[in-house]
Design a protein around this motif. Structure first.
Motif: not given
Length: 78
Positions: A34, A51-53, A55, A58-59
């Motif tokens: 990521s 944005i997706v990576n 996120s 962080i997850i």
């Protein structure tokens, strides 16, 4: 440097991350993948990829924190 090479490296890391059995290893390798996708997204100015990576990173960091916390301080048996 050809930006597609960065995308292919990110793709390979992401795919390889799911070949492991240990969840901690999956999360760590996927964070690396990521992060490389994030570099790709910044380089290409592709906001959805960024944005997706972010996120996903962080997850996964959140999940890694709790995995390590449970290893260091195992929950008490009731």
């Amino acid at each position: 440097m050809n930006i597609e090479i960065i995308g292919f490296i990110a793709t390979i890391l992401t795919i390889v991350s799911f070949t492991f059995k240990n969840i901690l290893t999956i999360r760590l390798v996927n964070v690396l993948g990521s992060f490389v996708w994030l570099v790709y997204g910044f380089y290409t100015k592709d906001h959805p990829v960024i944005i997706v990576n972010l996120s996903v990173i962080i997850i996964h960091i959140w999940g890694i924190f709790f995995l390590l916390k449970d290893k260091i301080y195992p929950p008490a048996n009731k």
